[in-house]
Design a protein around this motif. Structure first.
Motif, PDB file in Angstrom:
ATOM      1  N   ALA A   2     -24.235  18.338 -22.562  1.00 22.39           N
ATOM      2  CA  ALA A   2     -24.290  19.794 -22.718  1.00 22.39           C
ATOM      3  C   ALA A   2     -24.257  20.482 -21.360  1.00 22.39           C
ATOM      4  O   ALA A   2     -23.592  21.511 -21.196  1.00 22.39           O
ATOM      5  N   VAL A   3     -24.945  19.915 -20.386  1.00 18.49           N
ATOM      6  CA  VAL A   3     -24.944  20.480 -19.040  1.00 18.49           C
ATOM      7  C   VAL A   3     -23.533  20.453 -18.474  1.00 18.49           C
ATOM      8  O   VAL A   3     -23.065  21.415 -17.858  1.00 18.49           O
ATOM      9  N   SER A   4     -22.842  19.356 -18.712  1.00 21.58           N
ATOM     10  CA  SER A   4     -21.464  19.222 -18.247  1.00 21.58           C
ATOM     11  C   SER A   4     -20.578  20.312 -18.858  1.00 21.58           C
ATOM     12  O   SER A   4     -19.764  20.920 -18.161  1.00 21.58           O
ATOM     13  N   ALA A   5     -20.741  20.558 -20.138  1.00 20.40           N
ATOM     14  CA  ALA A   5     -19.936  21.577 -20.812  1.00 20.40           C
ATOM     15  C   ALA A   5     -20.195  22.964 -20.222  1.00 20.40           C
ATOM     16  O   ALA A   5     -19.257  23.745 -20.010  1.00 20.40           O
ATOM     17  N   VAL A   6     -21.444  23.256 -19.913  1.00 11.72           N
ATOM     18  CA  VAL A   6     -21.784  24.558 -19.314  1.00 11.72           C
ATOM     19  C   VAL A   6     -21.121  24.695 -17.949  1.00 11.72           C
ATOM     20  O   VAL A   6     -20.530  25.737 -17.632  1.00 11.72           O
ATOM     21  N   PHE A   7     -21.181  23.636 -17.141  1.00 16.03           N
ATOM     22  CA  PHE A   7     -20.542  23.677 -15.820  1.00 16.03           C
ATOM     23  C   PHE A   7     -19.024  23.826 -15.944  1.00 16.03           C
ATOM     24  O   PHE A   7     -18.409  24.534 -15.148  1.00 16.03           O
ATOM     25  N   LEU A  54     -17.200  19.650  -9.871  1.00 12.78           N
ATOM     26  CA  LEU A  54     -17.822  18.408  -9.401  1.00 12.78           C
ATOM     27  C   LEU A  54     -19.129  18.162 -10.136  1.00 12.78           C
ATOM     28  O   LEU A  54     -19.391  17.049 -10.608  1.00 12.78           O
ATOM     29  N   TRP A  55     -19.956  19.198 -10.256  1.00 13.58           N
ATOM     30  CA  TRP A  55     -21.215  19.059 -10.986  1.00 13.58           C
ATOM     31  C   TRP A  55     -20.949  18.665 -12.435  1.00 13.58           C
ATOM     32  O   TRP A  55     -21.654  17.835 -13.005  1.00 13.58           O
ATOM     33  N   ALA A  56     -19.929  19.266 -13.038  1.00 16.88           N
ATOM     34  CA  ALA A  56     -19.585  18.943 -14.428  1.00 16.88           C
ATOM     35  C   ALA A  56     -19.135  17.497 -14.555  1.00 16.88           C
ATOM     36  O   ALA A  56     -19.526  16.798 -15.495  1.00 16.88           O
ATOM     37  N   ALA A  57     -18.313  17.048 -13.618  1.00 12.38           N
ATOM     38  CA  ALA A  57     -17.816  15.668 -13.676  1.00 12.38           C
ATOM     39  C   ALA A  57     -18.951  14.661 -13.505  1.00 12.38           C
ATOM     40  O   ALA A  57     -19.022  13.672 -14.245  1.00 12.38           O
ATOM     41  N   VAL A  58     -19.841  14.922 -12.567  1.00 13.12           N
ATOM     42  CA  VAL A  58     -20.959  13.993 -12.332  1.00 13.12           C
ATOM     43  C   VAL A  58     -21.891  13.958 -13.545  1.00 13.12           C
ATOM     44  O   VAL A  58     -22.263  12.879 -14.021  1.00 13.12           O
ATOM     45  N   ALA A  75     -28.474   8.579 -17.205  1.00 14.02           N
ATOM     46  CA  ALA A  75     -28.470  10.038 -17.316  1.00 14.02           C
ATOM     47  C   ALA A  75     -29.401  10.656 -16.276  1.00 14.02           C
ATOM     48  O   ALA A  75     -29.064  11.666 -15.659  1.00 14.02           O
ATOM     49  N   VAL A  76     -30.537  10.047 -16.062  1.00 12.86           N
ATOM     50  CA  VAL A  76     -31.491  10.550 -15.066  1.00 12.86           C
ATOM     51  C   VAL A  76     -30.876  10.465 -13.673  1.00 12.86           C
ATOM     52  O   VAL A  76     -30.976  11.406 -12.876  1.00 12.86           O
ATOM     53  N   ILE A  77     -30.221   9.359 -13.370  1.00 15.07           N
ATOM     54  CA  ILE A  77     -29.576   9.188 -12.071  1.00 15.07           C
ATOM     55  C   ILE A  77     -28.496  10.254 -11.867  1.00 15.07           C
ATOM     56  O   ILE A  77     -28.386  10.844 -10.787  1.00 15.07           O
ATOM     57  N   SER A  78     -27.712  10.529 -12.903  1.00 14.24           N
ATOM     58  CA  SER A  78     -26.661  11.542 -12.754  1.00 14.24           C
ATOM     59  C   SER A  78     -27.255  12.933 -12.569  1.00 14.24           C
ATOM     60  O   SER A  78     -26.736  13.737 -11.792  1.00 14.24           O
ATOM     61  N   MET A  79     -28.352  13.243 -13.234  1.00 10.57           N
ATOM     62  CA  MET A  79     -28.987  14.543 -13.058  1.00 10.57           C
ATOM     63  C   MET A  79     -29.591  14.676 -11.663  1.00 10.57           C
ATOM     64  O   MET A  79     -29.539  15.747 -11.056  1.00 10.57           O
ATOM     65  N   ILE A  80     -30.139  13.578 -11.140  1.00  5.51           N
ATOM     66  CA  ILE A  80     -30.650  13.601  -9.764  1.00  5.51           C
ATOM     67  C   ILE A  80     -29.497  13.847  -8.796  1.00  5.51           C
ATOM     68  O   ILE A  80     -29.626  14.632  -7.845  1.00  5.51           O
ATOM     69  N   ALA A  81     -28.354  13.209  -9.056  1.00 14.21           N
ATOM     70  CA  ALA A  81     -27.177  13.421  -8.208  1.00 14.21           C
ATOM     71  C   ALA A  81     -26.724  14.881  -8.260  1.00 14.21           C
ATOM     72  O   ALA A  81     -26.394  15.467  -7.223  1.00 14.21           O
ATOM     73  N   VAL A  82     -26.722  15.476  -9.439  1.00 14.66           N
ATOM     74  CA  VAL A  82     -26.340  16.887  -9.578  1.00 14.66           C
ATOM     75  C   VAL A  82     -27.335  17.773  -8.836  1.00 14.66           C
ATOM     76  O   VAL A  82     -26.940  18.736  -8.162  1.00 14.66           O
ATOM     77  N   LEU A  83     -28.613  17.470  -8.931  1.00 14.51           N
ATOM     78  CA  LEU A  83     -29.621  18.264  -8.214  1.00 14.51           C
ATOM     79  C   LEU A  83     -29.443  18.153  -6.704  1.00 14.51           C
ATOM     80  O   LEU A  83     -29.582  19.146  -5.981  1.00 14.51           O
ATOM     81  N   ILE A  84     -29.122  16.961  -6.218  1.00 11.25           N
ATOM     82  CA  ILE A  84     -28.870  16.793  -4.783  1.00 11.25           C
ATOM     83  C   ILE A  84     -27.666  17.634  -4.373  1.00 11.25           C
ATOM     84  O   ILE A  84     -27.696  18.342  -3.361  1.00 11.25           O
TER      85      ILE A  84
END
Length: 104
Positions: A2-7, A54-58, A75-84
């Motif tokens: 869902a986050v990806s879709a928003v981005f 990029l955020w959407a793809a990650v 999923a947690v790792i990808s969200m941490i990557a997006v936050l970074i």
């Protein structure tokens, strides 16, 4: 996912509206109009579009991999990557944030 879709939707807004979408960038929208005219809005919108994509793809890749491997850890790792990636783009000083877009 869902986050990806928003981005992706937000990236599409910047892609469609081009320079007009620069007003949606935090900090830029609070500048006086005379000051905003000193910046390259087209480049700002392109960079914002690319950043959001990029955020959407990650986040999308993390969601798909988490689904395929049934692992919430991915999923947690990808969200941490997006936050970074997000916090790399955050600037408290508007001059520092928009310096590279200043028209000569």
């Amino acid at each position: 996912m869902a986050v990806s879709a928003v981005f992706w939707v937000m990236a599409a807004v910047f892609a469609v509206l081009k320079g007009k979408a620069a007003i949606l960038i935090s900090g830029f929208n609070t500048m006086p109009k005379e000051q905003r005219e000193q910046y390259d809005r087209e480049q700002m919108s392109r960079d914002m579009r690319n950043t959001l994509a990029l955020w959407a793809a990650v986040s999308g890749a993390g969601g798909v991999l988490a689904y395929l491997f049934s692992s919430a850890g991915i999923a947690v790792i990808s969200m941490i990557a997006v936050l970074i990636l997000f916090f790399r783009e955050v600037h408290l000083d508007e001059e520092k944030a928009f310096r590279k877009y200043k028209l000569k």
